[in-house]
Design a protein around this motif. Structure first.
Motif, PDB file in Angstrom:
ATOM      1  N   ILE A 113      12.305  -6.720 -14.313  1.00 27.97           N
ATOM      2  CA  ILE A 113      12.447  -6.230 -12.941  1.00 27.97           C
ATOM      3  C   ILE A 113      12.545  -7.432 -12.013  1.00 27.97           C
ATOM      4  O   ILE A 113      11.633  -8.262 -11.938  1.00 27.97           O
ATOM      5  CB  ILE A 113      11.260  -5.336 -12.546  1.00 27.97           C
ATOM      6  N   LEU A 114      13.659  -7.521 -11.301  1.00 29.28           N
ATOM      7  CA  LEU A 114      13.883  -8.656 -10.395  1.00 29.28           C
ATOM      8  C   LEU A 114      13.281  -8.399  -9.019  1.00 29.28           C
ATOM      9  O   LEU A 114      12.832  -9.338  -8.357  1.00 29.28           O
ATOM     10  CB  LEU A 114      15.389  -8.926 -10.258  1.00 29.28           C
ATOM     11  N   SER A 115      13.277  -7.146  -8.578  1.00 29.96           N
ATOM     12  CA  SER A 115      12.726  -6.864  -7.245  1.00 29.96           C
ATOM     13  C   SER A 115      12.233  -5.437  -7.167  1.00 29.96           C
ATOM     14  O   SER A 115      12.718  -4.557  -7.872  1.00 29.96           O
ATOM     15  CB  SER A 115      13.789  -7.097  -6.161  1.00 29.96           C
ATOM     16  N   ASP A 116      11.221  -5.225  -6.318  1.00 30.70           N
ATOM     17  CA  ASP A 116      10.739  -3.897  -5.961  1.00 30.70           C
ATOM     18  C   ASP A 116      10.481  -3.933  -4.455  1.00 30.70           C
ATOM     19  O   ASP A 116       9.829  -4.826  -3.955  1.00 30.70           O
ATOM     20  CB  ASP A 116       9.478  -3.510  -6.733  1.00 30.70           C
ATOM     21  N   GLU A 117      11.020  -2.935  -3.758  1.00 38.21           N
ATOM     22  CA  GLU A 117      11.002  -2.979  -2.298  1.00 38.21           C
ATOM     23  C   GLU A 117      10.118  -1.894  -1.693  1.00 38.21           C
ATOM     24  O   GLU A 117      10.372  -1.436  -0.583  1.00 38.21           O
ATOM     25  CB  GLU A 117      12.438  -2.825  -1.767  1.00 38.21           C
ATOM     26  N   PHE A 118       9.048  -1.491  -2.363  1.00 37.31           N
ATOM     27  CA  PHE A 118       8.214  -0.410  -1.836  1.00 37.31           C
ATOM     28  C   PHE A 118       6.809  -0.531  -2.397  1.00 37.31           C
ATOM     29  O   PHE A 118       6.563  -1.270  -3.364  1.00 37.31           O
ATOM     30  CB  PHE A 118       8.806   0.944  -2.236  1.00 37.31           C
ATOM     31  N   GLU A 119       5.885   0.227  -1.786  1.00 38.89           N
ATOM     32  CA  GLU A 119       4.505   0.282  -2.242  1.00 38.89           C
ATOM     33  C   GLU A 119       4.045   1.735  -2.255  1.00 38.89           C
ATOM     34  O   GLU A 119       4.706   2.617  -1.681  1.00 38.89           O
ATOM     35  CB  GLU A 119       3.585  -0.537  -1.322  1.00 38.89           C
ATOM     36  N   GLU A 120       2.921   1.975  -2.903  1.00 33.89           N
ATOM     37  CA  GLU A 120       2.357   3.321  -2.914  1.00 33.89           C
ATOM     38  C   GLU A 120       2.064   3.760  -1.482  1.00 33.89           C
ATOM     39  O   GLU A 120       1.563   2.989  -0.666  1.00 33.89           O
ATOM     40  CB  GLU A 120       1.075   3.370  -3.750  1.00 33.89           C
ATOM     41  N   GLY A 121       2.384   5.016  -1.176  1.00 41.27           N
ATOM     42  CA  GLY A 121       2.175   5.550   0.159  1.00 41.27           C
ATOM     43  C   GLY A 121       3.384   5.436   1.062  1.00 41.27           C
ATOM     44  O   GLY A 121       3.433   6.071   2.116  1.00 41.27           O
ATOM     45  N   ASP A 122       4.368   4.610   0.653  1.00 43.08           N
ATOM     46  CA  ASP A 122       5.580   4.464   1.465  1.00 43.08           C
ATOM     47  C   ASP A 122       6.417   5.739   1.400  1.00 43.08           C
ATOM     48  O   ASP A 122       6.461   6.420   0.377  1.00 43.08           O
ATOM     49  CB  ASP A 122       6.423   3.288   0.976  1.00 43.08           C
ATOM     50  N   ILE A 123       7.090   6.017   2.515  1.00 42.58           N
ATOM     51  CA  ILE A 123       8.073   7.108   2.542  1.00 42.58           C
ATOM     52  C   ILE A 123       9.431   6.511   2.223  1.00 42.58           C
ATOM     53  O   ILE A 123       9.864   5.547   2.856  1.00 42.58           O
ATOM     54  CB  ILE A 123       8.099   7.794   3.918  1.00 42.58           C
ATOM     55  N   VAL A 124      10.087   7.051   1.220  1.00 43.89           N
ATOM     56  CA  VAL A 124      11.410   6.572   0.815  1.00 43.89           C
ATOM     57  C   VAL A 124      12.415   7.696   1.008  1.00 43.89           C
ATOM     58  O   VAL A 124      12.066   8.873   0.973  1.00 43.89           O
ATOM     59  CB  VAL A 124      11.408   6.093  -0.652  1.00 43.89           C
ATOM     60  N   TYR A 125      13.666   7.295   1.231  1.00 44.48           N
ATOM     61  CA  TYR A 125      14.729   8.277   1.437  1.00 44.48           C
ATOM     62  C   TYR A 125      15.590   8.386   0.177  1.00 44.48           C
ATOM     63  O   TYR A 125      15.565   7.497  -0.686  1.00 44.48           O
ATOM     64  CB  TYR A 125      15.583   7.885   2.641  1.00 44.48           C
ATOM     65  N   GLU A 126      16.348   9.443   0.095  1.00 49.07           N
ATOM     66  CA  GLU A 126      17.236   9.620  -1.052  1.00 49.07           C
ATOM     67  C   GLU A 126      18.214   8.449  -1.129  1.00 49.07           C
ATOM     68  O   GLU A 126      18.773   8.030  -0.109  1.00 49.07           O
ATOM     69  CB  GLU A 126      18.000  10.935  -0.926  1.00 49.07           C
ATOM     70  N   ASP A 127      18.390   7.917  -2.336  1.00 46.96           N
ATOM     71  CA  ASP A 127      19.276   6.781  -2.639  1.00 46.96           C
ATOM     72  C   ASP A 127      18.726   5.442  -2.162  1.00 46.96           C
ATOM     73  O   ASP A 127      19.429   4.423  -2.225  1.00 46.96           O
ATOM     74  CB  ASP A 127      20.680   6.991  -2.062  1.00 46.96           C
ATOM     75  N   THR A 128      17.471   5.414  -1.675  1.00 48.18           N
ATOM     76  CA  THR A 128      16.844   4.129  -1.357  1.00 48.18           C
ATOM     77  C   THR A 128      16.658   3.328  -2.643  1.00 48.18           C
ATOM     78  O   THR A 128      16.194   3.855  -3.659  1.00 48.18           O
ATOM     79  CB  THR A 128      15.477   4.349  -0.684  1.00 48.18           C
ATOM     80  N   VAL A 366       5.787   7.945  -2.010  1.00 51.40           N
ATOM     81  CA  VAL A 366       5.448   7.355  -3.310  1.00 51.40           C
ATOM     82  C   VAL A 366       3.967   7.601  -3.586  1.00 51.40           C
ATOM     83  O   VAL A 366       3.103   7.136  -2.840  1.00 51.40           O
ATOM     84  CB  VAL A 366       5.764   5.849  -3.334  1.00 51.40           C
ATOM     85  N   ILE A 367       3.684   8.352  -4.641  1.00 55.39           N
ATOM     86  CA  ILE A 367       2.302   8.693  -4.989  1.00 55.39           C
ATOM     87  C   ILE A 367       1.725   7.700  -6.006  1.00 55.39           C
ATOM     88  O   ILE A 367       0.566   7.288  -5.911  1.00 55.39           O
ATOM     89  CB  ILE A 367       2.228  10.125  -5.555  1.00 55.39           C
ATOM     90  N   GLU A 368       2.544   7.304  -6.972  1.00 62.91           N
ATOM     91  CA  GLU A 368       2.104   6.363  -8.003  1.00 62.91           C
ATOM     92  C   GLU A 368       3.186   5.308  -8.212  1.00 62.91           C
ATOM     93  O   GLU A 368       4.379   5.616  -8.155  1.00 62.91           O
ATOM     94  CB  GLU A 368       1.839   7.084  -9.334  1.00 62.91           C
ATOM     95  N   LYS A 369       2.778   4.064  -8.448  1.00 59.33           N
ATOM     96  CA  LYS A 369       3.708   2.978  -8.767  1.00 59.33           C
ATOM     97  C   LYS A 369       3.153   2.249  -9.990  1.00 59.33           C
ATOM     98  O   LYS A 369       2.065   1.686  -9.948  1.00 59.33           O
ATOM     99  CB  LYS A 369       3.841   2.022  -7.575  1.00 59.33           C
ATOM    100  N   TYR A 370       3.942   2.264 -11.081  1.00 56.80           N
ATOM    101  CA  TYR A 370       3.454   1.717 -12.346  1.00 56.80           C
ATOM    102  C   TYR A 370       4.000   0.320 -12.655  1.00 56.80           C
ATOM    103  O   TYR A 370       3.404  -0.413 -13.438  1.00 56.80           O
ATOM    104  CB  TYR A 370       3.830   2.661 -13.496  1.00 56.80           C
ATOM    105  N   TYR A 371       5.156  -0.049 -12.101  1.00 61.02           N
ATOM    106  CA  TYR A 371       5.777  -1.341 -12.392  1.00 61.02           C
ATOM    107  C   TYR A 371       6.042  -2.089 -11.092  1.00 61.02           C
ATOM    108  O   TYR A 371       6.260  -1.480 -10.035  1.00 61.02           O
ATOM    109  CB  TYR A 371       7.103  -1.146 -13.145  1.00 61.02           C
ATOM    110  N   LYS A 372       6.070  -3.415 -11.192  1.00 66.79           N
ATOM    111  CA  LYS A 372       6.368  -4.260 -10.033  1.00 66.79           C
ATOM    112  C   LYS A 372       7.309  -5.374 -10.470  1.00 66.79           C
ATOM    113  O   LYS A 372       7.601  -5.542 -11.665  1.00 66.79           O
ATOM    114  CB  LYS A 372       5.074  -4.843  -9.474  1.00 66.79           C
ATOM    115  N   PRO A 383       8.152   5.638 -17.373  1.00 60.23           N
ATOM    116  CA  PRO A 383       7.966   6.058 -15.977  1.00 60.23           C
ATOM    117  C   PRO A 383       7.666   4.853 -15.095  1.00 60.23           C
ATOM    118  O   PRO A 383       6.802   4.033 -15.424  1.00 60.23           O
ATOM    119  CB  PRO A 383       6.777   7.020 -16.057  1.00 60.23           C
ATOM    120  N   LEU A 384       8.370   4.748 -13.991  1.00 59.75           N
ATOM    121  CA  LEU A 384       8.200   3.612 -13.088  1.00 59.75           C
ATOM    122  C   LEU A 384       7.374   3.969 -11.865  1.00 59.75           C
ATOM    123  O   LEU A 384       6.562   3.163 -11.405  1.00 59.75           O
ATOM    124  CB  LEU A 384       9.573   3.091 -12.651  1.00 59.75           C
ATOM    125  N   CYS A 385       7.593   5.167 -11.306  1.00 59.25           N
ATOM    126  CA  CYS A 385       6.831   5.607 -10.143  1.00 59.25           C
ATOM    127  C   CYS A 385       6.974   7.117 -10.000  1.00 59.25           C
ATOM    128  O   CYS A 385       7.828   7.734 -10.641  1.00 59.25           O
ATOM    129  CB  CYS A 385       7.295   4.890  -8.869  1.00 59.25           C
TER     130      CYS A 385
END
Length: 591
Positions: A113-128, A366-372, A383-385
């Motif tokens: 994984i080269l990058s992850d642009e979010f954290e648990e609790g963040d609101i993400v949009y479709e296709d983000t 985002v409720i759960e985030k398993y990889y960074k 499963p990633l998140c």
């Protein structure tokens, strides 16, 4: 021994009466048995009699007897006014609150994984974009697929040119002077199949003195004189040679070519002279056809059709001969298949490359985030998140098969959750499944309920649900116990009772029509008006047993319960709706 007890504990003497009656009945049967006259069936009937008398006594405490029956004891009545009130019949149950939608994001590829642009609790949009995974190997494979696709495309196009070459076409204007093949002949690529001539325009090449030729230009008008008839024709200079020639008389000349429209009689044996302006040619020359040549095949095949006969006119692009070739057909199909395989391979590699950029499939939290970033995904499908759509929530409620007909899409629902305090939420049924699930002989059907106002609610909370089946505002009502089985109500005041019915002094019976009902009240649609005073009969324990004994006990001794008693399930008044929690099959007795 006590058989039943009224709500107000006023039936102690009735209980004693029941015990005495039971004892007498048993003793009587025992005496008969001693004399050899009682069968086993009659002994069982005696036992049933005791239970039935107890049951009838208990029900009589709660329900007013047949209005036409005569009571042996004193009877009193409670006067109640007919009132308007809101009625509501509901179904209730419980369920677990779930998000509107949930999605577990998984990986279809392996890599770092080269990058992850979010954290648990963040609101993400479709296709983000959520993750970017190292795709260097996939990019190289895609490039090779692109090269293969390009090669297949060129091969296919070249093969298509071969099939186009099966049509032998003219590249000039003129007439066919000779056809060298017939239908069915085999033709090889490069073979001459016809000759042609352009006889519509003749050319005349004449020598002019070099000095004069230098003053003649392409496009100048020439006057041509035929040697045989001295007929004059007009032509146009098409070419002036830049090379000097030496004639037999040692004159230096240059050739000038003139084109003349053939009136029809000119041939290659005809000679002529010409003048261009003031310049005359140095010698005569003979006419030539402007264009004359042969037509060759560009592909091999069998002559399938000849479209122009000898002497027929042709023009640039006209099909002269059509060939057929099974080999070329096979080549085209093979090239087409190869091209399609290359396209599919390229598209597949493009899809694979897209999998290295992982985006959100839904809008949500985002409720759960398993990889960074920096982690290595070693297994596809990991499963990633987890993302929840919390824009609204849902509850699935299982509805009993006896009640499913009362539930439909669009019905409003009241929802409470102990974890959310006393707040009442409103929901709406959005789906009622026709696929039931059966367990232990009971079938239930799931109904989906949507909750738009979700403040204070979280997924996983337990909630109580109340579905409004039927409601009426300001309905004219009386207590359920006021309506007799024959659809009458005892009304205070002077009046005429239905035929065959005798009302107590100061009252009269009125026939009514009923509507919906709850456990306590029933709607009156016809027969009464607001403010009417009705009487609800209250019996004393001392005379209740005697009043019903004349009817019930005698009938039970004949092998059944009293007519109008419990047979048929004790249905509620006609037109009433069974309230939630009542007995099935009309068994909900008025209280």
């Amino acid at each position: 021994m006590s058989v039943f007890k009224s709500k107000k504990d006023k039936a102690s003497n009735t209980a004693e009466a029941v015990e005495v009656a039971a004892a007498k009945g048993i003793a009587s049967d025992m005496d008969k048995k001693a004399k050899g006259k009682v069968t086993k069936k009659k002994i069982i009937t005696a036992a049933v009699l005791v239970a039935a008398i107890a049951l009838v006594g208990a029900v009589a405490v709660r329900f007013m007897g047949n209005p036409s029956s005569k009571a042996a004891g004193e009877v009193s009545y409670n006067d109640v006014a007919v009132e308007k009130r809101d009625l509501t019949v509901t179904l209730s149950g419980s369920g677990t609150i779930m998000p509107a939608d949930s999605y577990t994001v998984t990986s279809l590829v392996e890599g770092e994984i080269l990058s992850d642009e979010f954290e648990e609790g963040d609101i993400v949009y479709e296709d983000t974009v959520l993750y970017s995974i190292d795709s260097s190997d996939a990019s190289a494979t895609l490039e090779r697929a692109q090269i293969s696709l390009n090669q297949s495309q060129r091969s296919y196009e070249n093969t298509l040119e071969n099939i186009e070459n099966l049509d032998i076409k003219a590249e000039n204007t003129g007439i066919i002077t000779e056809l060298m093949v017939e239908e069915g002949d085999k033709v090889n690529a490069g073979q001459t199949v016809a000759s042609f001539r352009d006889s519509g325009t003749m050319t005349l090449r004449l020598p002019f003195s070099s000095d004069d030729a230098m003053n003649i230009h392409k496009g100048d008008t020439a006057v041509v004189t035929l040697d045989s008839s001295f007929e004059t024709l007009y032509g146009t200079v098409s070419k002036v040679s830049g090379v000097d020639n030496v004639s037999a008389s040692n004159m230096i000349t240059r050739d000038v070519t003139i084109e003349v429209s053939n009136p029809g009689a000119l041939g290659t044996s005809q000679s002529a002279t010409a003048m261009v302006g003031n310049y005359a040619c140095a010698a005569a020359g003979t006419f030539q056809y402007r264009k004359e040549g042969v037509i060759t095949a560009k592909a091999s095949g069998e002559v399938a059709a000849i479209h122009v006969d000898e002497g027929g006119e042709i023009y640039d692009g006209k099909v002269i001969i059509s060939l057929s070739s099974d080999d070329i057909d096979d080549q085209i199909q093979s090239a087409k298949d190869s091209l399609r395989n290359a396209e599919l391979s390229f598209e597949s590699q493009m899809d694979i490359l897209d999998n290295y950029t992982i985006t959100s499939p839904i809008e949500g939290t985002v409720i759960e985030k398993y990889y960074k970033a920096g982690d290595n995904i070693s297994n596809m499908g990991s499963p990633l998140c987890v993302i929840y759509d919390l824009s609204y929530m849902e509850i699935t409620l299982n509805i009993d098969e006896l009640d499913i007909g009362k539930v439909e899409e669009g019905q409003k629902v009241k929802i409470t959750a102990e974890a959310a305090g006393d707040k009442v939420y409103e929901g709406e049924i959005t789906k009622v499944s026709i696929q039931g699930a059966t367990s232990g002989g009971i079938t239930v059907y799931p109904a989906t309920i949507r909750i738009d106002e979700t403040e204070g609610l979280l997924p996983g909370m337990n909630a109580d649900i109340e579905i409004v089946i039927e409601s009426a505002e300001s309905a004219l009502t009386v207590p359920v116990s006021a309506v007799n089985r024959n659809g009458t109500v005892l009304v205070k005041g002077e009046g005429t009772s239905p035929e065959g019915m005798t009302a107590p002094s100061g009252y009269h019976y009125v026939e009514v029509k009923t509507g919906m009902a709850t456990e306590d009240y029933i709607e009156i649609t016809e027969g009464l008006k607001e403010g009417d005073i009705i009487g609800i009969q209250q019996r004393t324990a001392s005379n209740m047993f005697e009043a019903m004994g004349n009817v019930a006990v005698n009938n039970m001794q004949q092998g059944g319960m009293a007519q109008g008693g419990f047979q048929g399930g004790g249905n509620m008044p006609q037109g009433a709706v069974r309230p939630s929690g009542g007995m099935q099959n009309g068994g909900g007795m008025p209280r």
